[in-house]
Design a protein around this motif. Sequence first.
Motif, PDB file in Angstrom:
ATOM      1  N   ASP A  89       0.830  -1.204   0.000  1.00  0.00           N
ATOM      2  CA  ASP A  89       0.000   0.000   0.000  1.00  0.00           C
ATOM      3  C   ASP A  89       0.863   1.252   0.000  1.00  0.00           C
ATOM      4  N   ARG A  90       0.410   2.241  -0.757  1.00  0.00           N
ATOM      5  CA  ARG A  90       1.059   3.555  -0.820  1.00  0.00           C
ATOM      6  C   ARG A  90       0.092   4.513  -1.502  1.00  0.00           C
ATOM      7  N   PRO A  91       0.250   5.813  -1.308  1.00  0.00           N
ATOM      8  CA  PRO A  91      -0.604   6.773  -2.008  1.00  0.00           C
ATOM      9  C   PRO A  91      -0.368   6.697  -3.522  1.00  0.00           C
ATOM     10  N   GLY A  92      -1.436   6.874  -4.300  1.00  0.00           N
ATOM     11  CA  GLY A  92      -1.314   6.972  -5.753  1.00  0.00           C
ATOM     12  C   GLY A  92      -1.599   5.708  -6.546  1.00  0.00           C
ATOM     13  N   ILE A  93      -1.879   4.598  -5.889  1.00  0.00           N
ATOM     14  CA  ILE A  93      -2.105   3.346  -6.622  1.00  0.00           C
ATOM     15  C   ILE A  93      -3.332   3.453  -7.518  1.00  0.00           C
ATOM     16  N   VAL A  94      -4.434   3.931  -6.984  1.00  0.00           N
ATOM     17  CA  VAL A  94      -5.669   4.035  -7.772  1.00  0.00           C
ATOM     18  C   VAL A  94      -5.462   4.982  -8.946  1.00  0.00           C
ATOM     19  N   GLU A  95      -4.791   6.089  -8.711  1.00  0.00           N
ATOM     20  CA  GLU A  95      -4.524   7.042  -9.802  1.00  0.00           C
ATOM     21  C   GLU A  95      -3.695   6.382 -10.897  1.00  0.00           C
ATOM     22  N   GLU A  96      -2.699   5.605 -10.503  1.00  0.00           N
ATOM     23  CA  GLU A  96      -1.832   4.951 -11.478  1.00  0.00           C
ATOM     24  C   GLU A  96      -2.626   3.978 -12.364  1.00  0.00           C
ATOM     25  N   PHE A  97      -3.458   3.167 -11.750  1.00  0.00           N
ATOM     26  CA  PHE A  97      -4.241   2.208 -12.521  1.00  0.00           C
ATOM     27  C   PHE A  97      -5.300   2.897 -13.378  1.00  0.00           C
ATOM     28  N   THR A  98      -6.004   3.888 -12.815  1.00  0.00           N
ATOM     29  CA  THR A  98      -7.060   4.548 -13.590  1.00  0.00           C
ATOM     30  C   THR A  98      -6.480   5.336 -14.764  1.00  0.00           C
ATOM     31  N   LYS A  99      -5.315   5.917 -14.575  1.00  0.00           N
ATOM     32  CA  LYS A  99      -4.649   6.637 -15.679  1.00  0.00           C
ATOM     33  C   LYS A  99      -4.316   5.674 -16.814  1.00  0.00           C
ATOM     34  N   LEU A 100      -3.794   4.498 -16.465  1.00  0.00           N
ATOM     35  CA  LEU A 100      -3.462   3.485 -17.460  1.00  0.00           C
ATOM     36  C   LEU A 100      -4.725   3.008 -18.197  1.00  0.00           C
ATOM     37  N   ILE A 101      -5.778   2.771 -17.453  1.00  0.00           N
ATOM     38  CA  ILE A 101      -7.041   2.314 -18.039  1.00  0.00           C
ATOM     39  C   ILE A 101      -7.585   3.365 -19.002  1.00  0.00           C
ATOM     40  N   LEU A 102      -7.568   4.631 -18.595  1.00  0.00           N
ATOM     41  CA  LEU A 102      -8.040   5.714 -19.465  1.00  0.00           C
ATOM     42  C   LEU A 102      -7.201   5.844 -20.736  1.00  0.00           C
ATOM     43  N   HIS A 103      -5.901   5.628 -20.608  1.00  0.00           N
ATOM     44  CA  HIS A 103      -5.002   5.718 -21.766  1.00  0.00           C
ATOM     45  C   HIS A 103      -5.432   4.763 -22.887  1.00  0.00           C
ATOM     46  N   MET A 147      -7.225  -4.715  -5.100  1.00  0.00           N
ATOM     47  CA  MET A 147      -8.389  -4.229  -5.840  1.00  0.00           C
ATOM     48  C   MET A 147      -8.840  -5.278  -6.839  1.00  0.00           C
ATOM     49  N   LEU A 148     -10.136  -5.261  -7.053  1.00  0.00           N
ATOM     50  CA  LEU A 148     -10.809  -6.117  -8.014  1.00  0.00           C
ATOM     51  C   LEU A 148     -11.657  -5.180  -8.857  1.00  0.00           C
ATOM     52  N   VAL A 149     -11.401  -5.160 -10.166  1.00  0.00           N
ATOM     53  CA  VAL A 149     -12.014  -4.159 -11.034  1.00  0.00           C
ATOM     54  C   VAL A 149     -12.550  -4.823 -12.305  1.00  0.00           C
ATOM     55  N   VAL A 150     -13.746  -4.424 -12.727  1.00  0.00           N
ATOM     56  CA  VAL A 150     -14.266  -4.816 -14.034  1.00  0.00           C
ATOM     57  C   VAL A 150     -14.089  -3.603 -14.943  1.00  0.00           C
ATOM     58  N   VAL A 151     -13.337  -3.801 -16.024  1.00  0.00           N
ATOM     59  CA  VAL A 151     -13.009  -2.725 -16.960  1.00  0.00           C
ATOM     60  C   VAL A 151     -13.589  -3.079 -18.321  1.00  0.00           C
ATOM     61  N   SER A 152     -14.171  -2.105 -18.989  1.00  0.00           N
ATOM     62  CA  SER A 152     -14.561  -2.307 -20.388  1.00  0.00           C
ATOM     63  C   SER A 152     -13.662  -1.420 -21.242  1.00  0.00           C
ATOM     64  N   ALA A 153     -13.337  -1.941 -22.427  1.00  0.00           N
ATOM     65  CA  ALA A 153     -12.482  -1.186 -23.357  1.00  0.00           C
ATOM     66  C   ALA A 153     -12.878  -1.575 -24.768  1.00  0.00           C
ATOM     67  N   PRO A 154     -12.580  -0.709 -25.740  1.00  0.00           N
ATOM     68  CA  PRO A 154     -12.879  -1.063 -27.126  1.00  0.00           C
ATOM     69  C   PRO A 154     -12.194  -2.385 -27.487  1.00  0.00           C
ATOM     70  N   GLU A 155     -12.889  -3.173 -28.279  1.00  0.00           N
ATOM     71  CA  GLU A 155     -12.393  -4.493 -28.651  1.00  0.00           C
ATOM     72  C   GLU A 155     -10.983  -4.436 -29.229  1.00  0.00           C
ATOM     73  N   ASP A 156     -10.687  -3.395 -30.012  1.00  0.00           N
ATOM     74  CA  ASP A 156      -9.366  -3.298 -30.638  1.00  0.00           C
ATOM     75  C   ASP A 156      -8.276  -2.799 -29.682  1.00  0.00           C
ATOM     76  N   ARG A 157      -8.637  -2.436 -28.435  1.00  0.00           N
ATOM     77  CA  ARG A 157      -7.639  -1.933 -27.479  1.00  0.00           C
ATOM     78  C   ARG A 157      -7.528  -2.791 -26.220  1.00  0.00           C
ATOM     79  N   VAL A 158      -8.479  -3.702 -26.034  1.00  0.00           N
ATOM     80  CA  VAL A 158      -8.505  -4.453 -24.782  1.00  0.00           C
ATOM     81  C   VAL A 158      -7.259  -5.320 -24.596  1.00  0.00           C
TER      82      VAL A 158
END
Length: 182
Positions: A13-27, A46-57
């Motif tokens: 655990d450390r500050p910034g983990i969620v930001e790091e993952f969400t930034k990557l997902i948004l990219h 963390m356990l996350v369900v992410v959707s992404a365009p088929e050509d980027r997943v």
Amino acid sequence: MRKQMVLTAVGRDRPGIVEEFTKLILHYDGNIEASRRVRLGGDFAMLVVVSAPEDRVFELRRAVDDLHYTKFDVMTRLSEVGAEAEDPQMSRCTITVLGADHMGIINQVAQYLAEQGINLESMHTEVSAAPMSGTPLFTMSAEVVVPPRLGVDDLRESMEFIGDEMGVDTKVFEKVEGALTS
């Protein structure tokens, strides 16, 4: 068309983990559809369900997997978009357990639920010190889906029996359109 991916990640655990993952997902044009995040001991999970365009997943999956080698234990799994329709005859309930902590409580409850075909959708457990004595106190709250062949009163009676066997208090609350009833 969008594809879904389930991602699990655990790391120190450390500050910034969620930001790091969400930034990557948004990219990769990803969107978080559902998530659970928690600090357990000194680790963050963390356990996350992410959707992404088929050509980027697949690119997203590779990028997330790269974090596995640098900072986190990561696992990804492609999933199907949408859930199966739930039988309207099924009952949704919350089960709570409270008592002195001892080994086997979760296993005994989970074994009964599995034997009865009851789906355990979420569970939160914790051991804390009792206010006056400091005795380790176990608490559990579980969300379950009960098949139509098993009545909620039957579940309640069985859980009371299991609780008596283990020396803990159990309660079953039926969810009725957003409200809980006992």
